[in-house]
Scaffold this active site. Structure first.
Site, PDB file in Angstrom:
ATOM      1  N   HIS A  47       0.687  -1.109  -0.131  1.00 43.30           N
ATOM      2  CA  HIS A  47       0.097   0.131   0.178  1.00 43.30           C
ATOM      3  C   HIS A  47       0.862   1.168   0.009  1.00 43.30           C
ATOM      4  O   HIS A  47       0.338   2.297   0.520  1.00 43.30           O
ATOM      5  CB  HIS A  47      -0.845  -0.043   1.268  1.00 43.30           C
ATOM      6  CG  HIS A  47      -1.839  -1.209   1.224  1.00 43.30           C
ATOM      7  ND1 HIS A  47      -1.959  -2.172   2.343  1.00 43.30           N
ATOM      8  CD2 HIS A  47      -2.836  -1.514   0.455  1.00 43.30           C
ATOM      9  CE1 HIS A  47      -2.865  -2.870   2.092  1.00 43.30           C
ATOM     10  NE2 HIS A  47      -3.583  -2.532   0.814  1.00 43.30           N
ATOM     11  N   HIS A  48       2.213   1.213  -0.315  1.00 43.54           N
ATOM     12  CA  HIS A  48       2.899   2.322  -0.402  1.00 43.54           C
ATOM     13  C   HIS A  48       2.345   3.389  -1.406  1.00 43.54           C
ATOM     14  O   HIS A  48       2.846   4.636  -1.468  1.00 43.54           O
ATOM     15  CB  HIS A  48       4.463   2.135  -0.679  1.00 43.54           C
ATOM     16  CG  HIS A  48       4.595   1.633  -2.247  1.00 43.54           C
ATOM     17  ND1 HIS A  48       4.165   0.421  -2.702  1.00 43.54           N
ATOM     18  CD2 HIS A  48       5.060   2.496  -3.205  1.00 43.54           C
ATOM     19  CE1 HIS A  48       4.565   0.501  -4.065  1.00 43.54           C
ATOM     20  NE2 HIS A  48       5.194   1.611  -4.609  1.00 43.54           N
ATOM     21  N   LYS A  71      -3.294  -2.724  -7.759  1.00 42.98           N
ATOM     22  CA  LYS A  71      -3.374  -2.784  -9.061  1.00 42.98           C
ATOM     23  C   LYS A  71      -2.923  -4.134  -9.142  1.00 42.98           C
ATOM     24  O   LYS A  71      -1.627  -4.560  -9.007  1.00 42.98           O
ATOM     25  CB  LYS A  71      -2.743  -1.821  -9.819  1.00 42.98           C
ATOM     26  CG  LYS A  71      -3.066  -2.096 -11.125  1.00 42.98           C
ATOM     27  CD  LYS A  71      -4.467  -1.209 -11.507  1.00 42.98           C
ATOM     28  CE  LYS A  71      -5.152  -1.389 -12.818  1.00 42.98           C
ATOM     29  NZ  LYS A  71      -5.716  -2.694 -13.031  1.00 42.98           N
ATOM     30  N   LYS A 131       6.765  -4.435 -10.513  1.00 48.11           N
ATOM     31  CA  LYS A 131       6.434  -4.304 -11.900  1.00 48.11           C
ATOM     32  C   LYS A 131       6.071  -2.801 -11.860  1.00 48.11           C
ATOM     33  O   LYS A 131       6.660  -1.925 -12.703  1.00 48.11           O
ATOM     34  CB  LYS A 131       5.148  -4.811 -12.483  1.00 48.11           C
ATOM     35  CG  LYS A 131       5.284  -5.285 -13.875  1.00 48.11           C
ATOM     36  CD  LYS A 131       4.010  -6.111 -13.960  1.00 48.11           C
ATOM     37  CE  LYS A 131       4.088  -7.510 -13.882  1.00 48.11           C
ATOM     38  NZ  LYS A 131       3.069  -8.232 -14.159  1.00 48.11           N
ATOM     39  N   LYS A 173      -3.160  -9.129  -6.524  1.00 49.47           N
ATOM     40  CA  LYS A 173      -3.592  -9.919  -7.513  1.00 49.47           C
ATOM     41  C   LYS A 173      -4.523 -10.688  -6.955  1.00 49.47           C
ATOM     42  O   LYS A 173      -4.834 -10.950  -5.657  1.00 49.47           O
ATOM     43  CB  LYS A 173      -2.341 -10.911  -7.770  1.00 49.47           C
ATOM     44  CG  LYS A 173      -2.431 -11.671  -9.139  1.00 49.47           C
ATOM     45  CD  LYS A 173      -2.032 -10.721 -10.077  1.00 49.47           C
ATOM     46  CE  LYS A 173      -1.812 -11.295 -11.277  1.00 49.47           C
ATOM     47  NZ  LYS A 173      -1.039 -10.642 -12.067  1.00 49.47           N
ATOM     48  N   SER A 226      -3.158   0.118 -18.336  1.00 50.23           N
ATOM     49  CA  SER A 226      -4.146  -0.058 -17.324  1.00 50.23           C
ATOM     50  C   SER A 226      -4.289   1.163 -16.552  1.00 50.23           C
ATOM     51  O   SER A 226      -5.339   1.819 -16.385  1.00 50.23           O
ATOM     52  CB  SER A 226      -4.070  -1.219 -16.148  1.00 50.23           C
ATOM     53  OG  SER A 226      -4.436  -2.191 -16.688  1.00 50.23           O
TER      54      SER A 226
HETATM   55  N1  GLU Z   1      -2.426  -9.155 -15.237  1.00 51.36           N
HETATM   56  C1  GLU Z   1      -1.573  -8.298 -15.576  1.00 51.36           C
HETATM   57  C2  GLU Z   1      -0.039  -8.332 -15.174  1.00 51.36           C
HETATM   58  O1  GLU Z   1       0.058  -9.394 -14.682  1.00 51.36           O
HETATM   59  C3  GLU Z   1      -2.166  -6.657 -15.853  1.00 51.36           C
HETATM   60  C4  GLU Z   1      -2.235  -6.125 -14.439  1.00 51.36           C
HETATM   61  C5  GLU Z   1      -3.114  -4.879 -14.572  1.00 51.36           C
HETATM   62  O2  GLU Z   1      -3.290  -4.208 -15.762  1.00 51.36           O
HETATM   63  O3  GLU Z   1      -3.496  -4.351 -13.643  1.00 51.36           O
HETATM   64  O4  GLU Z   1       0.597  -7.328 -15.457  1.00 51.36           O
END
Ligand code: GLU
Length: 472
Positions: A65-66, A71, A95, A107, A363
């Site tokens: 949560h930084h 996402k 990422k 996730k 996204s």
């Molecule tokens: N599921 C994709 C990933 O592993 C996209 C995640 C997203 O767009 O939030 O990067």
């Protein structure tokens, strides 16, 4: 579940983190906070399938949560378990940090085989899952924003959006509660192909750097590179397309039922059509069948691209991989043992937390579009076209020459949404490539590109935590 190498998937992510943390100077407490998953939600809910009630097992993990919102995608697969979702959530944190997308990592996953359910049943499961997330405040444009992943796509995202908006009437930014939506439902043009396009931009940039190509023992440039893609889902298919259009040769394509090889190169659309017609990738006209998918990864080539699931290249098969570059389109396709083999051999591994970040980057663009309530290009397209026309008119007047045909069209063209998304993604991938390589070069003891990418990510997340004042 631990693999034969003794690591679980999350364990492998922790091992990669520890390997990189040694090259940073952060307080051990900060490093520990970054590593662990902040919130874990495991749920079981009943769904009536035919005459029977099925108990569905599902998860949502918020790793960090930084930055908010969190996402990350939602996976529908029988491989889904707590360890897998935790690992994938952690990868999302790193990422996002690597590509400067201001989100925490998360996730989700539902342990089902989507092929076993009708569309109606899948919709019921997806909507019930969304209800569970809403009940526990695990979804929202400022809280946690899901997206597609393995086994899900635009259709599932539209169901999530509809469930969310029906439960939150009047929430002005509700469209931003999920990304990867159909364009008609607030999606952004370019999101579907974004991961594949990002992979192409990333590898094209790597291939243009003489030093990197010297490391890999390959000539500079993407043109003519012999490429193998494993997995023809959304990511693999678009990756294959952009590589072929960019001048590379798709010498082999692999799916779970087997693989095909053709030295002169394959066309991903023709192969996909053949698979749709016959139910299999095998027996494609002019190509040689390879019975075992795993064997395809071991064929002689320049670049191998695993684009399906985790742990496909491990300590056992890594010594047989002949590619000079391993491009991680999937999340976690290599185990730490495979990394060791490639470091010793000098094979260039381009890591997932940088290379497949195109999906979440676009996204982010979609989320920004939803919050701003306006399509990209709407305000400036016509203005730019008028400006271009005026400039061109003056140049033509001064030079007494005219620009015609295709060139004229290119010069006059004002940016559409897709143009802006593509160029934003290209800029992001090129920027991230150089940031990682510069970090690698600045510390020659860093053994591989994955570790360099983790160092970049850890530094950014740790800076963010310290600047928040959580750690005095
Ligand atoms: N599921 C994709 C990933 O592993 C996209 C995640 C997203 O767009 O939030 O990067």
């Amino acid at each position: 579940m631990p693999t034969s190498e003794g690591y679980s998937f999350f364990g492998a992510v922790l091992a990669n983190f520890d390997k990189a943390a040694k090259f940073t100077t952060w307080d051990p407490g900060i490093l520990e906070q970054i590593k662990q998953c902040n919130s874990v939600y495991r749920m079981q809910f009943p769904v009536k399938i035919g005459e029977k009630i099925e108990v569905i097992e599902a998860y949502r993990v918020q790793h960090s949560h930084h930055k908010t919102p969190c996402k990350g995608g939602i996976r529908f697969s029988t491989t889904v378990d707590l360890d897998e979702v935790m690992a994938l959530a952690a990868l999302m944190t790193y990422k996002c940090a690597v590509v400067n997308v201001p989100f925490g990592g998360a996730k989700g996953g539902i342990n089902i085989d989507p092929k076993k359910y009708s569309t109606y049943e899948l919709e019921k499961i997806t909507r019930r899952y969304t209800h569970e997330l809403i009940k526990k405040n695990f979804i929202g444009p400022g809280i946690d924003v899901p997206a597609p992943d393995y086994g899900t796509g635009e259709r599932e995202m539209a169901w999530i959006l509809d469930t969310y908006t029906s439960m939150k009437p009047g929430e002005i930014d509700a469209l931003g509660c999920v990304t990867g939506k159909p364009v008609s439902q607030g999606g952004v043009r370019g999101r579907k192909e974004a991961t594949g396009l990002g992979i192409f931009y990333g590898i094209r940039e790597m291939c243009s750097i003489p030093e990197m190509m010297e490391k890999a023992g390959l000539p500079v440039g993407i043109e003519g590179k012999r490429v193998i893609v494993q997995g023809l889902g959304n990511v693999g298919y678009h990756t294959a397309k952009f590589f072929r259009q960019g001048g590379a040769k798709l010498i082999a394509l692999a799916e779970y039922e087997g693989a095909i090889f053709k030295e002169e190169g394959l066309n991903e659309d023709e192969v996909r059509e053949h698979r749709m017609k016959t139910g299999s990738i095998l027996h494609f006209p002019g190509a040689t069948n390879i019975a075992r998918t795993a064997e395809a990864l071991e064929l002689d080539c320049d670049i191998v691209i695993p684009a399906a699931l985790e742990n496909v290249i491990n300590g056992k098969n890594a010594p047989r991989i002949k590619a000079r570059i391993v491009a991680e389109a999937a999340n976690g396709p290599l185990t730490p043992e495979a990394d060791k083999v490639f470091i010793e051999r000098g094979t260039l591994v381009v890591p997932d937390i940088y290379l497949n970040a195109g999906g979440v980057t676009v996204s982010y663009f979609e989320w920004l579009k939803n919050l701003s309530h306006v399509r990209y290009g709407r305000m400036e397209k016509r203005f730019n076209e008028n400006q271009n026309r005026n400039i061109l008119y003056q140049i033509e007047k001064l030079t007494d020459k005219t620009v015609d045909g295709k060139e004229r069209k290119i010069i006059l063209h004002g940016p559409e949404e897709e143009d802006l998304v593509y160029s934003g993604l290209e800029e992001t991938m090129i920027g991230a490539t150089h940031e990682i390589i510069d970090t690698w070069k600045a510390n020659p003891r860093i053994p591989d590109m994955r570790t360099a990418a983790y160092v970049v990510a850890i530094n950014k997340v740790a800076t963010s935590y310290t600047e928040l004042g959580i750690f005095p």
